[in-house]
Design a protein around this motif. Structure first.
Motif, PDB file in Angstrom:
ATOM      1  N   LEU A 137       1.143  -1.562  -0.480  1.00 42.42           N
ATOM      2  CA  LEU A 137       0.181  -0.193   0.232  1.00 42.42           C
ATOM      3  C   LEU A 137       0.445   1.164   0.059  1.00 42.42           C
ATOM      4  CD1 LEU A 137      -2.327  -1.092   2.528  1.00 42.42           C
ATOM      5  CD2 LEU A 137      -3.044  -0.312   0.511  1.00 42.42           C
ATOM      6  N   ALA A 138       0.281   2.076  -0.713  1.00 40.09           N
ATOM      7  CA  ALA A 138       1.078   3.638  -0.609  1.00 40.09           C
ATOM      8  C   ALA A 138       0.429   4.795  -0.524  1.00 40.09           C
ATOM      9  CB  ALA A 138       1.731   3.537  -2.517  1.00 40.09           C
ATOM     10  N   TYR A 139      -0.225   5.765   0.617  1.00 43.57           N
ATOM     11  CA  TYR A 139      -1.314   6.348   0.793  1.00 43.57           C
ATOM     12  C   TYR A 139      -1.099   7.833  -0.314  1.00 43.57           C
ATOM     13  CZ  TYR A 139      -2.912   2.751   4.323  1.00 43.57           C
ATOM     14  OH  TYR A 139      -3.039   1.497   5.008  1.00 43.57           O
ATOM     15  N   TYR A 140      -2.520   7.979  -0.281  1.00 45.07           N
ATOM     16  CA  TYR A 140      -2.261   9.448  -1.057  1.00 45.07           C
ATOM     17  C   TYR A 140      -3.163  10.350  -0.701  1.00 45.07           C
ATOM     18  CZ  TYR A 140      -6.151   8.607  -3.854  1.00 45.07           C
ATOM     19  OH  TYR A 140      -7.183   8.043  -4.682  1.00 45.07           O
ATOM     20  N   PRO A 141      -3.166  10.768   0.218  1.00 51.64           N
ATOM     21  CA  PRO A 141      -4.195  11.936   1.484  1.00 51.64           C
ATOM     22  C   PRO A 141      -4.853  12.976   0.719  1.00 51.64           C
ATOM     23  CG  PRO A 141      -1.831  13.583   1.435  1.00 51.64           C
ATOM     24  CD  PRO A 141      -1.632  11.969   0.451  1.00 51.64           C
ATOM     25  N   LEU A 142      -6.333  11.978   1.904  1.00 52.22           N
ATOM     26  CA  LEU A 142      -7.303  13.482   1.210  1.00 52.22           C
ATOM     27  C   LEU A 142      -7.476  14.104   2.609  1.00 52.22           C
ATOM     28  CD1 LEU A 142      -9.444  10.848   0.378  1.00 52.22           C
ATOM     29  CD2 LEU A 142      -8.365  11.893  -1.354  1.00 52.22           C
ATOM     30  N   ASN A 143      -7.396  15.932   2.366  1.00 50.11           N
ATOM     31  CA  ASN A 143      -7.159  16.249   3.396  1.00 50.11           C
ATOM     32  C   ASN A 143      -7.655  17.539   3.063  1.00 50.11           C
ATOM     33  OD1 ASN A 143      -5.065  17.861   2.088  1.00 50.11           O
ATOM     34  ND2 ASN A 143      -3.728  17.227   2.787  1.00 50.11           N
ATOM     35  N   ALA A 144      -8.182  18.674   4.056  1.00 50.65           N
ATOM     36  CA  ALA A 144      -8.978  19.685   3.930  1.00 50.65           C
ATOM     37  C   ALA A 144      -8.643  20.785   3.149  1.00 50.65           C
ATOM     38  CB  ALA A 144      -9.347  20.190   5.714  1.00 50.65           C
ATOM     39  N   GLU A 145      -6.468  20.609   3.189  1.00 46.15           N
ATOM     40  CA  GLU A 145      -6.122  21.619   2.864  1.00 46.15           C
ATOM     41  C   GLU A 145      -6.621  21.583   0.590  1.00 46.15           C
ATOM     42  OE1 GLU A 145      -1.804  23.204   0.950  1.00 46.15           O
ATOM     43  OE2 GLU A 145      -1.856  21.148   2.555  1.00 46.15           O
ATOM     44  N   HIS A 146      -6.708  20.394   0.263  1.00 46.26           N
ATOM     45  CA  HIS A 146      -7.416  20.062  -0.789  1.00 46.26           C
ATOM     46  C   HIS A 146      -8.791  19.215  -0.755  1.00 46.26           C
ATOM     47  CE1 HIS A 146      -2.808  21.082  -1.795  1.00 46.26           C
ATOM     48  NE2 HIS A 146      -2.897  20.319  -1.327  1.00 46.26           N
ATOM     49  N   GLY A 147      -9.400  20.469   0.278  1.00 44.65           N
ATOM     50  CA  GLY A 147     -10.695  19.897   0.033  1.00 44.65           C
ATOM     51  C   GLY A 147     -11.276  18.201  -0.073  1.00 44.65           C
ATOM     52  N   PHE A 148     -10.317  17.683  -0.071  1.00 45.29           N
ATOM     53  CA  PHE A 148     -10.707  16.048   0.777  1.00 45.29           C
ATOM     54  C   PHE A 148     -11.070  15.397  -0.806  1.00 45.29           C
ATOM     55  CE2 PHE A 148     -12.300  18.195   4.680  1.00 45.29           C
ATOM     56  CZ  PHE A 148     -11.591  17.330   5.380  1.00 45.29           C
ATOM     57  N   LEU A 149     -10.106  15.915  -1.614  1.00 45.99           N
ATOM     58  CA  LEU A 149      -9.809  15.463  -3.264  1.00 45.99           C
ATOM     59  C   LEU A 149      -8.524  14.504  -3.453  1.00 45.99           C
ATOM     60  CD1 LEU A 149     -11.724  18.493  -4.681  1.00 45.99           C
ATOM     61  CD2 LEU A 149     -12.738  15.887  -4.522  1.00 45.99           C
ATOM     62  N   PRO A 150      -8.234  13.921  -3.913  1.00 43.33           N
ATOM     63  CA  PRO A 150      -7.115  13.686  -4.833  1.00 43.33           C
ATOM     64  C   PRO A 150      -5.909  15.023  -4.868  1.00 43.33           C
ATOM     65  CG  PRO A 150      -8.242  11.916  -5.894  1.00 43.33           C
ATOM     66  CD  PRO A 150      -9.277  13.080  -5.206  1.00 43.33           C
ATOM     67  N   TYR A 151      -4.649  14.483  -4.883  1.00 46.30           N
ATOM     68  CA  TYR A 151      -4.056  15.952  -4.963  1.00 46.30           C
ATOM     69  C   TYR A 151      -2.823  14.861  -5.542  1.00 46.30           C
ATOM     70  CZ  TYR A 151      -0.682  19.958  -5.020  1.00 46.30           C
ATOM     71  OH  TYR A 151      -0.045  20.682  -4.878  1.00 46.30           O
ATOM     72  N   VAL A 152      -3.315  14.832  -7.052  1.00 45.10           N
ATOM     73  CA  VAL A 152      -1.453  14.106  -7.646  1.00 45.10           C
ATOM     74  C   VAL A 152      -0.862  15.111  -7.682  1.00 45.10           C
ATOM     75  CG1 VAL A 152      -3.601  12.809  -8.968  1.00 45.10           C
ATOM     76  CG2 VAL A 152      -2.421  14.815 -10.130  1.00 45.10           C
ATOM     77  N   ALA A 153      -0.858  16.460  -7.098  1.00 42.27           N
ATOM     78  CA  ALA A 153       0.681  16.704  -7.681  1.00 42.27           C
ATOM     79  C   ALA A 153       1.546  15.945  -6.194  1.00 42.27           C
ATOM     80  CB  ALA A 153       0.644  17.945  -7.772  1.00 42.27           C
ATOM     81  N   GLY A 154       0.620  16.272  -5.794  1.00 41.23           N
ATOM     82  CA  GLY A 154       1.731  15.460  -3.544  1.00 41.23           C
ATOM     83  C   GLY A 154       2.328  14.642  -3.734  1.00 41.23           C
ATOM     84  N   ILE A 155       2.081  13.142  -4.881  1.00 40.36           N
ATOM     85  CA  ILE A 155       2.327  12.186  -4.611  1.00 40.36           C
ATOM     86  C   ILE A 155       3.838  11.780  -5.642  1.00 40.36           C
ATOM     87  CG2 ILE A 155       1.624   9.728  -5.810  1.00 40.36           C
ATOM     88  CD1 ILE A 155      -1.398  10.284  -5.965  1.00 40.36           C
ATOM     89  N   ASP A 156       4.421  11.426  -4.473  1.00 34.71           N
ATOM     90  CA  ASP A 156       6.306  11.062  -5.325  1.00 34.71           C
ATOM     91  C   ASP A 156       6.107  10.106  -6.061  1.00 34.71           C
ATOM     92  OD1 ASP A 156       8.499   9.687  -5.150  1.00 34.71           O
ATOM     93  OD2 ASP A 156       8.882   9.687  -3.205  1.00 34.71           O
ATOM     94  N   PRO A 157       6.729  10.655  -7.311  1.00 38.67           N
ATOM     95  CA  PRO A 157       6.800  10.954  -8.454  1.00 38.67           C
ATOM     96  C   PRO A 157       7.081   9.534  -8.821  1.00 38.67           C
ATOM     97  CG  PRO A 157       7.471  13.168  -8.856  1.00 38.67           C
ATOM     98  CD  PRO A 157       6.964  12.289  -7.441  1.00 38.67           C
ATOM     99  N   ASP A 158       8.631   8.805  -7.876  1.00 41.77           N
ATOM    100  CA  ASP A 158       9.325   7.523  -7.568  1.00 41.77           C
ATOM    101  C   ASP A 158       7.725   6.451  -7.149  1.00 41.77           C
ATOM    102  OD1 ASP A 158      11.111   8.559  -8.293  1.00 41.77           O
ATOM    103  OD2 ASP A 158      11.759   8.786  -7.225  1.00 41.77           O
ATOM    104  N   VAL A 159       6.887   7.030  -6.134  1.00 38.55           N
ATOM    105  CA  VAL A 159       6.153   5.862  -5.716  1.00 38.55           C
ATOM    106  C   VAL A 159       4.814   5.412  -6.941  1.00 38.55           C
ATOM    107  CG1 VAL A 159       4.240   4.896  -4.242  1.00 38.55           C
ATOM    108  CG2 VAL A 159       6.433   6.427  -3.524  1.00 38.55           C
ATOM    109  N   ALA A 160       4.605   6.311  -7.630  1.00 38.72           N
ATOM    110  CA  ALA A 160       4.055   6.517  -8.905  1.00 38.72           C
ATOM    111  C   ALA A 160       4.227   5.970  -9.844  1.00 38.72           C
ATOM    112  CB  ALA A 160       3.785   7.550  -9.414  1.00 38.72           C
ATOM    113  N   ASP A 161       5.550   5.921 -10.330  1.00 45.60           N
ATOM    114  CA  ASP A 161       6.359   4.613 -11.369  1.00 45.60           C
ATOM    115  C   ASP A 161       6.380   2.915 -10.721  1.00 45.60           C
ATOM    116  OD1 ASP A 161       6.007   6.933 -13.211  1.00 45.60           O
ATOM    117  OD2 ASP A 161       8.899   7.158 -12.194  1.00 45.60           O
ATOM    118  N   ARG A 162       5.935   3.363  -9.563  1.00 40.99           N
ATOM    119  CA  ARG A 162       6.385   1.534  -8.788  1.00 40.99           C
ATOM    120  C   ARG A 162       4.216   1.374  -9.120  1.00 40.99           C
ATOM    121  NH1 ARG A 162       9.405   3.985  -4.966  1.00 40.99           N
ATOM    122  NH2 ARG A 162       7.418   2.864  -4.001  1.00 40.99           N
ATOM    123  N   ALA A 163       3.488   1.632  -8.702  1.00 38.73           N
ATOM    124  CA  ALA A 163       2.407   2.156  -8.411  1.00 38.73           C
ATOM    125  C   ALA A 163       1.579   1.135  -9.913  1.00 38.73           C
ATOM    126  CB  ALA A 163       1.696   3.099  -8.815  1.00 38.73           C
TER     127      ALA A 163
END
Length: 387
Positions: free
Chosen positions: A139-165
């Motif tokens: 599992l690699a979590y990406y947060p849903l938080n109030a700062e981004h309206g509880f929506l996916p914020y893909v710019a905050g996901i580590d590119p290396d993790v995304a490449d492995r996923a």
């Protein structure tokens, strides 16, 4: 007997423990407002029940189905065009499953090898995590938080993790956080999938429960989505047939074929009368679905207005049949708060921590009572003195 170490990956099921405590309080004569489990209290539609009843009266319909009826697959294709405006869905892009919970739980077995990484929202519905764990994935979590309206914020996901996923699970309208996607967000997610060569798995269980704006839709309606991913689509909440377990995986034909191959090893297909009921739902009128959405919005307003009126921060509640409420009074332990709320007010909600690390500090409340019942629950909270 020694059991599989795989079971050690799973904690206690929170809904079961809450239900045990509910039964004890009810046995004591307490008035209980159970807002923990998202089971609709609306009745299934008459034409859907009639189709199931008619099919069940035919002994031939009680045999193994061994797959999806061609007319069921075609009904899903036609529904996607009629309801969501998605043209080009063909029968080879559709496979049924016994509810999307089971579908998500099994998907990893078809797509993952041990150690493969999956991007999962945090907070998320627990089976998103469980399906990866069952398949020995990481599992690699990406947060849903109030700062981004509880929506996916893909710019905050580590590119290396995304490449492995191998794939990324997206759920909008979101359970438990109640957020709703936008066309711009879906464009970002599809571009992200292309950049990192990963599959998007979109959970669309609440497409007909969206408030305060455009009607809910489908991930597959957005440009590039049919190449980038698949979608789990459910009849449970729109048509109030949760116990019938009617779900579908729709989208890329290669992914759907892999999923159907896996599913063929573990069951004999959906019961024919349930397939007939699904066809009736998919091809029938949708006016009651819209009426029901408005009734859910009345409930959302009653609960959120009420909680805000007694001093809570207004919950996040733009879609789904849930509201996502921050703990009042600076509290930080959601499980302890749920226990306190149950004991003092008779109101049962689900601790945010059970949905992932970023869920701590919140609770989820299900809109499963009429407005007057929700107002009564708020009054009970106020009377309990919880601040």
């Amino acid at each position: 007997m020694q059991f599989s170490q795989r079971l050690d990956r799973f904690g206690d099921e929170v809904f079961a423990s809450l239900n045990q405590r509910r039964l004890k309080l009810e046995a004591e004569g307490r008035t209980i407002y159970n807002l923990s489990v998202g089971t609709p209290d609306f009745a299934p539609y008459d034409h859907v029940v009639a189709a199931l009843r008619e099919a069940a009266a035919d002994p031939v319909q009680w045999k193994y189905s061994l797959g999806d009826l061609p007319e069921l697959k075609q009904a899903v294709c036609d529904y996607y065009e009629r309801r969501f405006g998605v043209a080009g869905i063909t029968p080879d892009m559709v496979a049924s499953c016994n509810g999307t919970q089971e579908g998500v739980g099994h998907l990893g077995l078809a797509l993952l090898d041990p150690g493969d990484t999956v991007l999962v929202p945090d907070p998320c519905y627990p089976v998103f995590e469980a399906g990866v764990k069952i398949a020995d994935g990481e599992l690699a979590y990406y947060p849903l938080n109030a700062e981004h309206g509880f929506l996916p914020y893909v710019a905050g996901i580590d590119p290396d993790v995304a490449d492995r996923a191998r794939y990324m699970i997206v759920s909008l309208p979101a359970n438990p956080v109640g957020s709703v996607g936008t066309p711009e967000l879906y464009e970002e997610i599809i571009a992200f999938a292309r950049e990192h060569d990963l599959l998007i798995v979109h959970d669309n269980a609440y497409s007909d429960i969206v408030y305060d704006g455009p009607r809910g839709g489908s991930f597959l309606a957005h440009p590039g989505a049919l190449e980038a991913g698949v979608e789990f689509f459910s009849l449970s909440k729109s048509f109030n047939v949760t116990g019938a377990r009617i779900g579908f995986l729709v989208g890329r034909a290669d992914v759907v074929a892999a999923f159907a191959k896996l599913r063929g090893q573990i069951d004999f297909g959906m019961f024919f009368p349930i397939q007939k009921a699904a066809i009736a739902a998919l091809t029938g009128p949708l006016d009651r679905v819209e009426e029901q959405r408005l009734r859910y919005q009345e409930r959302r307003d009653a609960l959120c207005d009420g909680l805000e009126g007694i001093g809570w921060e207004r919950p996040n509640a733009h879609g789904s049949m849930f509201v996502w409420a921050k703990l009042p009074g600076g509290r930080t332990d959601s499980l302890a708060f749920c226990e306190e709320l149950m004991e003092r007010a008779g109101v049962i909600v689900t601790p945010g921590a059970s949905f992932g690390p970023h869920g701590e500090g919140y609770v989820r409340m299900a809109l499963v009572l009429p407005p007057e019942g929700l107002r009564a629950a708020v009054a009970a909270i106020e009377a309990s003195g919880i601040r």
